[in-house]
Design an enzyme around this catalytic site. Structure first.
Site, PDB file in Angstrom:
ATOM      1  N   ASP A  63      23.657  47.460  35.098  1.00  0.00           N
ATOM      2  CA  ASP A  63      25.067  47.080  34.961  1.00  0.00           C
ATOM      3  C   ASP A  63      25.366  46.383  33.636  1.00  0.00           C
ATOM      4  O   ASP A  63      26.486  45.909  33.425  1.00  0.00           O
ATOM      5  CB  ASP A  63      25.466  46.145  36.108  1.00  0.00           C
ATOM      6  N   ARG A  88      21.801  41.002  38.633  1.00  0.00           N
ATOM      7  CA  ARG A  88      22.412  40.898  37.302  1.00  0.00           C
ATOM      8  C   ARG A  88      22.099  39.569  36.609  1.00  0.00           C
ATOM      9  O   ARG A  88      22.574  39.327  35.484  1.00  0.00           O
ATOM     10  CB  ARG A  88      23.940  41.099  37.385  1.00  0.00           C
ATOM     11  N   ARG A 134      33.330  36.560  43.268  1.00  0.00           N
ATOM     12  CA  ARG A 134      32.244  36.321  42.318  1.00  0.00           C
ATOM     13  C   ARG A 134      32.321  34.900  41.729  1.00  0.00           C
ATOM     14  O   ARG A 134      31.477  34.071  42.015  1.00  0.00           O
ATOM     15  CB  ARG A 134      32.292  37.353  41.192  1.00  0.00           C
ATOM     16  N   HIS A 163      36.762  41.537  40.988  1.00  0.00           N
ATOM     17  CA  HIS A 163      36.929  40.754  39.756  1.00  0.00           C
ATOM     18  C   HIS A 163      38.421  40.735  39.413  1.00  0.00           C
ATOM     19  O   HIS A 163      39.109  41.741  39.627  1.00  0.00           O
ATOM     20  CB  HIS A 163      36.219  41.427  38.563  1.00  0.00           C
ATOM     21  N   CYS A 257      35.902  46.493  31.762  1.00  0.00           N
ATOM     22  CA  CYS A 257      34.560  46.018  32.137  1.00  0.00           C
ATOM     23  C   CYS A 257      33.557  46.265  31.016  1.00  0.00           C
ATOM     24  O   CYS A 257      32.597  45.509  30.870  1.00  0.00           O
ATOM     25  CB  CYS A 257      34.063  46.727  33.384  1.00  0.00           C
TER      26      CYS A 257
HETATM   27  N1  ARG Z   1      28.575  47.003  39.166  1.00  0.00           N
HETATM   28  C1  ARG Z   1      29.140  45.890  38.474  1.00  0.00           C
HETATM   29  C2  ARG Z   1      29.260  44.707  39.401  1.00  0.00           C
HETATM   30  O1  ARG Z   1      29.605  44.901  40.541  1.00  0.00           O
HETATM   31  C3  ARG Z   1      30.477  46.254  37.909  1.00  0.00           C
HETATM   32  C4  ARG Z   1      31.044  45.189  37.031  1.00  0.00           C
HETATM   33  C5  ARG Z   1      32.393  45.555  36.503  1.00  0.00           C
HETATM   34  N2  ARG Z   1      32.841  44.633  35.550  1.00  0.00           N
HETATM   35  C6  ARG Z   1      34.052  44.067  35.525  1.00  0.00           C
HETATM   36  N3  ARG Z   1      34.374  43.335  34.505  1.00  0.00           N
HETATM   37  N4  ARG Z   1      34.900  44.222  36.517  1.00  0.00           N
HETATM   38  O2  ARG Z   1      28.997  43.579  39.036  1.00  0.00           O
END
Ligand code: ARG
Length: 264
Positions: A63, A88, A134, A163, A257
Site C-alpha cells: 500500500d 502498513r 483510522r 479516510h 491517495c
Molecule cells: N489500502 C489502503 C488502506 O486501506 C488504501 C489507502 C488509501 N489512501 C487514502 N489516502 N485514502 O490503508
C-alpha cells in the site's frame, strides 16, 4: 498555482490483505496495469506544471503507493504518520525518513495514530481532520499544536469512506466538495456552516471514489467514472482532468491517495 507532490511508484502494489471494504485479496489486482495508471497520473501532474518528487517503494509494503497517508506537510513542517494497521506500520518511518534525508528539519514523530493526508485536508486557514476509522482524535490536537493551524474534527460514519480524503476534497483554499452521507449529522452541520457554497456529491460519485480528487485551485484531477461530479465542477468553472485509476481502487485508493502535497 504550481504544487509540489510526493509520489511512490506501485512497484510492489498488491491486494494481499483487507483493511477496508474495497479490498478483496481473493480477487487480487494487476500490478502492471496499476503501474501504467499511476504513470499516467504522474504525467498529468507534470503536464499541469507541478513538481513531483518520488520516494523509493519498499518490497513488502503493497500500500506504499498511497503516499497521501505518509505524512501531513504544512508550512514546511512535517507531521509524521502512525498507521492503524500493522501491515502498513513501516510506512510511517519510511516517509519520515524521506523528509529528513531531503533536508526537512521541522519534523514531528507523532505519538498518536494518524494516516497523514488521508485524514487531514488543508485549506488556507484551517485543516479538516477525519476520525472514526483510522486517525485518532488525539492526533488532531497534536497536529494543531505542531502546525499552528486550527484543526476541525469531522466524524466519519460509513466504512466505505474510511479516510476523510475518500469523502471530501478541497477545491481551493476556501471551499470543498463532499459526500454528506459519509459524515455524522453533527459533522454535516459543521460542513454546511463552514462551506455554504460547497459542491455536494452524490453517492454514485462517492462510490467510484470521485471525491478522492486533487485540485490545484484551477484543475481537478479526478477519477474518470465520477460523471455527475465532473459536470458540476465544470459548471463551477474548474478544468476537469479525468484519470483512470481503477486498478488502484481495488485497494481503496484514487488520485488523492497516491499524492502527498508538500507545502513549503
Ligand atoms: N489500502 C489502503 C488502506 O486501506 C488504501 C489507502 C488509501 N489512501 C487514502 N489516502 N485514502 O490503508
Amino acid at each position: 498555482m504550481s504544487k509540489h507532490y510526493l509520489m511512490c511508484r506501485p512497484d510492489h502494489f498488491a491486494v494481499e490483505y483487507a483493511i477496508n471494504p474495497w479490498m478483496h485479496p481473493e480477487a487480487g489486482a494487476d500490478r502492471d496495469r496499476a503501474i501504467l495508471q499511476w504513470e499516467t497520473l504522474r504525467k498529468v501532474y507534470l503536464e499541469l506544471g507541478h513538481e513531483v518528487s518520488l520516494i523509493e517503494p519498499i518490497e513488502g509494503l503493497p500500500d506504499m503507493v498511497f503516499a497521501a497517508n505518509g505524512a501531513l506537510v504544512v508550512r514546511g513542517r512535517v507531521y509524521g504518520a502512525r498507521f492503524t494497521y500493522p501491515q502498513r506500520a513501516a510506512e510511517g518511518p519510511a516517509y519520515l525518513n524521506w523528509f529528513t534525508s531531503n533536508g526537512y528539519e521541522r519534523v514531528c514523530e507523532p505519538a498518536f495514530t494518524n494516516e497523514g493526508e488521508g485524514d487531514f485536508l488543508t485549506l488556507d486557514d484551517v485543516i479538516l481532520a477525519g476520525t472514526g476509522f483510522r486517525t485518532d482524535i488525539t492526533a488532531h490536537k497534536e497536529a494543531q499544536e505542531f502546525l499552528g493551524l486550527p484543526v476541525v474534527t469531522l466524524q466519519l460514519v460509513d466504512p466505505r469512506f474510511y479516510h476523510l480524503d475518500t469523502a471530501l476534497f478541497p477545491l481551493n483554499g476556501h471551499n470543498v466538495a463532499y459526500f454528506p452521507g459519509a459524515f455524522s449529522a453533527g459533522s454535516q452541520e459543521v460542513l454546511r456552516t463552514m462551506f455554504p457554497e460547497a459542491v455536494i456529491a452524490t453517492e454514485d460519485d462517492a462510490t467510484v471514489l470521485g471525491l478522492n480528487a486533487v485540485s490545484d485551485g484551477t484543475n481537478v484531477v479526478i477519477n474518470t467514472e465520477a460523471a455527475d461530479l465532473q459536470l458540476e465542477l465544470k459548471r463551477r468553472g474548474f478544468e476537469v482532468v479525468p484519470v483512470d485509476l481503477s486498478e488502484l481502487r481495488k485497494a481503496g485508493g484514487g488520485p488523492k491517495c497516491c499524492t502527498l502535497e508538500i507545502r513549503g
